[in-house]
Design a protein around this motif. Structure first.
Motif, PDB file in Angstrom:
ATOM      1  N   ASN A 279      -2.149   5.430  -1.139  1.00  0.00           N
ATOM      2  CA  ASN A 279      -1.593   4.717  -2.298  1.00  0.00           C
ATOM      3  C   ASN A 279      -0.396   5.422  -2.954  1.00  0.00           C
ATOM      4  O   ASN A 279       0.079   4.993  -3.981  1.00  0.00           O
ATOM      5  CB  ASN A 279      -2.648   4.473  -3.386  1.00  0.00           C
ATOM      6  CG  ASN A 279      -3.646   3.434  -2.944  1.00  0.00           C
ATOM      7  OD1 ASN A 279      -3.439   2.804  -1.910  1.00  0.00           O
ATOM      8  ND2 ASN A 279      -4.686   3.260  -3.707  1.00  0.00           N
TER       9      ASN A 279
ATOM     10  N   VAL B 192      -2.178  -3.451  -5.320  1.00  0.00           N
ATOM     11  CA  VAL B 192      -3.125  -2.470  -4.771  1.00  0.00           C
ATOM     12  C   VAL B 192      -3.215  -1.343  -5.782  1.00  0.00           C
ATOM     13  O   VAL B 192      -2.218  -0.661  -6.039  1.00  0.00           O
ATOM     14  CB  VAL B 192      -2.622  -1.928  -3.420  1.00  0.00           C
ATOM     15  CG1 VAL B 192      -3.568  -0.868  -2.877  1.00  0.00           C
ATOM     16  CG2 VAL B 192      -2.456  -3.055  -2.428  1.00  0.00           C
TER      17      VAL B 192
ATOM     18  N   HIS C 284       0.824  -1.208   0.000  1.00  0.00           N
ATOM     19  CA  HIS C 284       0.000   0.000   0.000  1.00  0.00           C
ATOM     20  C   HIS C 284       0.861   1.262   0.000  1.00  0.00           C
ATOM     21  O   HIS C 284       0.333   2.366   0.075  1.00  0.00           O
ATOM     22  CB  HIS C 284      -0.905   0.022   1.236  1.00  0.00           C
ATOM     23  CG  HIS C 284      -2.138  -0.806   1.086  1.00  0.00           C
ATOM     24  ND1 HIS C 284      -2.137  -2.174   1.205  1.00  0.00           N
ATOM     25  CD2 HIS C 284      -3.416  -0.467   0.796  1.00  0.00           C
ATOM     26  CE1 HIS C 284      -3.354  -2.632   1.027  1.00  0.00           C
ATOM     27  NE2 HIS C 284      -4.154  -1.622   0.767  1.00  0.00           N
TER      28      HIS C 284
ATOM     29  N   GLN D 264      -1.697   5.289   4.226  1.00  0.00           N
ATOM     30  CA  GLN D 264      -1.348   4.033   3.543  1.00  0.00           C
ATOM     31  C   GLN D 264      -1.384   2.849   4.515  1.00  0.00           C
ATOM     32  O   GLN D 264      -1.889   1.775   4.192  1.00  0.00           O
ATOM     33  CB  GLN D 264       0.068   4.143   2.933  1.00  0.00           C
ATOM     34  CG  GLN D 264       0.186   5.099   1.776  1.00  0.00           C
ATOM     35  CD  GLN D 264       0.360   6.564   2.223  1.00  0.00           C
ATOM     36  OE1 GLN D 264       0.378   6.873   3.407  1.00  0.00           O
ATOM     37  NE2 GLN D 264       0.469   7.451   1.254  1.00  0.00           N
TER      38      GLN D 264
END
Lengths: 470, 291
Positions: A467, A297, A202, A220
């Motif tokens: 992200n 992700v 992430h 994150q």
């Protein structure tokens, strides 16, 4: 009474003589090295091969126990070779237990250039090399082809997302397989290890660059733990702690989860290539194994955590030159081939793992299976720890945080905030108490140490968007 | 209350007590029963999650693998465990520790209970105070002494530190205090020395206490794990407790083999306990009577 004691003492003396005579300790010209590692039967083969390659040196395995290691090293009688994990590397290096290998490593062929770039970082502490890997791994997803076929599911694509995995999980949970049997979706054998993969995937970081601020409360990190929570409690594709306890017969869920997958009762497991070693006890599962990289992700490639078991040399070892030959051996083709054959993760020397074809062995003949683990290591990120806080303590707090989320005692955001607070508090306390850390602070920041340093520092840290990777 | 009702109430109470004790006994016995049953099961059956105690397919293979009579199905070869040697080491070390500790404790107990000397009780209290210090605190100093003596990785290193015991001295001193002093005096009038009184008068009378201490010491030495673990590197010297570590590795925990090994390891302890249990209880009770 005298007679009783005399007989018992005589019996003891007789047994003592028998014990000594049958010990079979010959006086030889061989150098005996002691290797503190796990008493894995594979070590016997590894030691035998080393003795064949270096006939004047013999290695004996000494089962790893951390208290034993510390007591022995404190009294100057420690083992010559010490297996270390990322958690203890810094503390063992700082206390002078480990020998600095930097001056010898490159010329002797076990330098950072002789392993994966990610593993090279994990061999270092404070810019010096202290160890060389015995094996290297990062997690990929292994699935059972037979169970996928039973549900009529296609194999997971090589590049896929967590949403796709959740979709597959839902199908396994909600539809009926042709066989009519019930399967667990993912045998989550160790929650913390999955979280360790989710955090870097992430874009979360454990610490700031200088190690002074814990960043595990970033958006994150919260997103990573939220996904872990949702996999367990919303999508229900990994078992909750209560389900794990109910399913595990013994040995804790760690062992139970692996055995659950091995016995063909779970569709998937997220684990390292070393799982192949376990399948020796479960030969029936081998033909059904396939592996893919972990899902990504969003647009970020998967970034699992990198692990390695590295051999270091005791700084007080009287046999340091012989011990260095052992590290040379770990970097050798012969040792690497042994690791490839056993399936005990990836060999430390990447020359032996250039493609999945290089890793094909008796346990699994499919190059794509092995390639998933090479890709995992290529994309991986070593565990990050701060020199200002004890790594095993951070690991324990992380474990507690994961348990809080698993048991729904806190939301991921609350748990992350508590975790970061706890670690930051420990960093501040350590800095206040230890002049050596204050000195390090001054070297790192170029500013004089003040007790209230963190008040200005925390404000300066700019939050990143979810992200976004640093 | 009529006598008949009183008798009925007493028998009901006795039945309730008996049932309760049976229940407690069963709870205590369950792990042993499970351990024994699991030692006859293949790994897959143990890991199946079934709560069934009796094995589906009872097998002696776990014992065969342990005793190197057949290859381990997981590793695909014999494990080369030195089970016989570990058994011998455990027994030999436990015997040595027991004989020496009983002897040294009896001598110290005699000095603390039968000989009057200045500061005796203070020294005894100091000696006793060593029992209050946690073992981990003295671990490194004790280990360092063993290093200086050259006892590392030897049988001496396991036997000598356990040959002296404050608890053993305390137990036997309490026991010897219960022996009437007139017996020593009579022997002394007959010209007996302390040595002679110790061996011919006190030791025979202290037999229940000696046996109790011997049993407790043997069990303790046989089960000891941590000290042998840090003292030894050579697998030939391992006692059973440390040798069993070799069955728990990153190849996976072989519960079936661990259970079979545990069964073999506890057999001598059970034999010792069954044979000497009356003496053990009697010895401890007698020792606790007089302070």
């Amino acid at each position: 009474m005298k007679a009783v004691f005399a007989i018992l003492l005589l019996a003891f003396a007789g047994l003592y003589a028998v014990a000594q005579i049958t010990l079979g300790r010959g006086r030889d010209q061989v150098v005996h090295l002691t290797w503190a590692t796990d008493p894995n039967p594979a070590r016997t083969q590894q030691c035998e091969l080393f003795s064949r390659m270096y006939p004047g040196i013999r290695v004996t395995v000494d089962p790893t126990d951390r208290t034993k290691l510390l007591v022995r090293c404190a009294t100057g009688t420690g083992p010559d070779l010490i297996d270390t994990s990322a958690l203890e590397l810094v503390s063992l290096a700082e206390t002078g237990i480990l020998k600095d290998l930097t001056p010898y490593a490159v010329s002797m062929g076990f330098g950072p250039d002789k392993t994966y770039p990610q593993a090279a970082k994990a061999m270092m502490a404070g810019g010096k090399q202290y160890r060389y890997p015995c094996n290297v791994w990062a997690n990929a997803l292994i699935y059972n082809k037979a169970i996928f076929a039973d549900y009529g599911l296609a194999a997971p694509p090589k590049d896929w997302t967590w949403e796709q995995l959740i979709q597959i999980g839902r199908q396994i949970r909600q539809s009926k397989p042709r066989s009519g049997r019930a399967y667990l979706v993912i045998a989550n054998w160790a929650g913390l290890y999955l979280v360790m993969d989710l955090l870097p995937s992430h874009g979360a970081r454990f610490f700031s660059d200088d190690g002074l601020i814990c960043e595990l409360d970033s958006p994150q990190a919260i997103a990573a733990l939220q996904l872990y929570h949702d996999l367990m409690h919303v999508h229900q594709i990994i078992p909750t702690p209560a389900e794990s306890s109910a399913l595990s017969s013994q040995g804790g869920w760690g062992v139970g989860g692996i055995n659950w997958f091995s016995s063909g009762r779970a569709a998937m497991i997220i684990i390292g290539r070393w799982y192949l070693v376990i399948t020796r006890n479960w030969p029936d599962i081998r033909p059904h194994l396939a592996a893919v990289s972990l899902p990504r992700v969003g647009d970020l490639p998967p970034r699992p955590a990198l692990y390695l078991r590295g051999a270091a040399i005791n700084s007080q070892s009287p046999h340091a030159p012989a011990a260095m030959k052992f590290l040379q051996y770990l970097a050798s083709r012969e040792y690497g081939q042994l690791i490839v054959r056993d399936g005990d993760s990836l060999p430390p020397n990447p020359q032996l793992a250039r493609s999945g074809r290089d890793l094909v062995n008796d346990a699994c003949g499919d190059p794509a299976f092995h390639q998933a683990f090479i890709d995992a290591v290529s994309n991986s990120q070593p565990l990050e720890f701060s020199p200002f806080v004890d790594a095993p303590q951070v690991w324990r707090w992380l474990q507690e945080t994961v348990e809080k989320i698993e048991n729904r005692l806190a939301t991921p955001a609350q748990a992350c905030a508590q975790l970061a607070d706890e670690i930051n508090k420990a960093i501040r306390q350590n800095l206040q108490r230890r002049p050596d850390l204050q000195q390090r602070y001054e070297q790192l920041t170029g500013k004089p140490y003040r007790d209230d340093w963190w008040q200005t520092r925390r404000q300066a840290a700019a939050p990143r968007a979810p992200n976004e990777r640093p | 209350m009529s006598p008949a009702r009183r008798i009925r109430a007493a028998s009901l109470a006795a039945s309730a007590r008996f049932t309760l004790l049976c229940g407690i006994g069963f709870v205590i016995a369950v792990p042993f029963i499970w351990m024994t049953a699991a030692s006859f099961k293949p790994l897959s059956e143990i890991e199946s999650g079934s709560l069934r105690m009796v094995p589906h397919e009872a097998t002696l293979n776990n014992y065969r693998v342990l005793l190197n009579r057949m290859p381990d199905p997981g590793a695909g070869r014999r494990l080369d465990l030195r089970f016989g040697r570990w058994y011998f080491n455990s027994f030999f070390v436990a015997l040595g520790v027991t004989v020496l500790q009983v002897l040294t404790s009896a001598m110290a107990a005699y000095a603390f209970s039968r000989i009057a000397w200045r500061g005796r009780d203070t020294v005894f209290l100091l000696y006793l105070a060593t029992m209050m210090i946690p073992g981990l605190v003295t671990l490194i100093p004790n280990f360092q002494i063993m290093v200086w003596l050259g006892f590392l990785n030897t049988y001496h290193g396991l036997i000598v530190p356990m040959a002296f015991s404050a608890f053993g001295t305390f137990l036997l001193r309490q026991f010897m205090l219960s022996i009437p002093p007139s017996l020593d005096e009579a022997a002394r009038i007959d010209g007996a020395s302390h040595w002679s009184i110790f061996w011919n008068v006190i030791m025979p009378l202290a037999r229940p206490g000696l046996v109790a201490l011997a049993i407790l010491t043997f069990l303790d030495a046989y089960r000891s794990f941590f000290w042998p673990l840090i003292m030894l590197n050579d697998a030939q010297l391992y006692p059973l407790s440390v040798g069993l570590l070799e069955l728990d590795s990153s190849y996976g925990r072989q519960t079936n083999l661990i259970m079979a090994a545990a069964v073999l390891a506890v057999v001598p302890l059970i034999i010792v306990f069954v044979i000497f249990q009356k003496l053990l209880v009697k010895g401890i009770q007698l020792g606790a009577v007089k302070g």
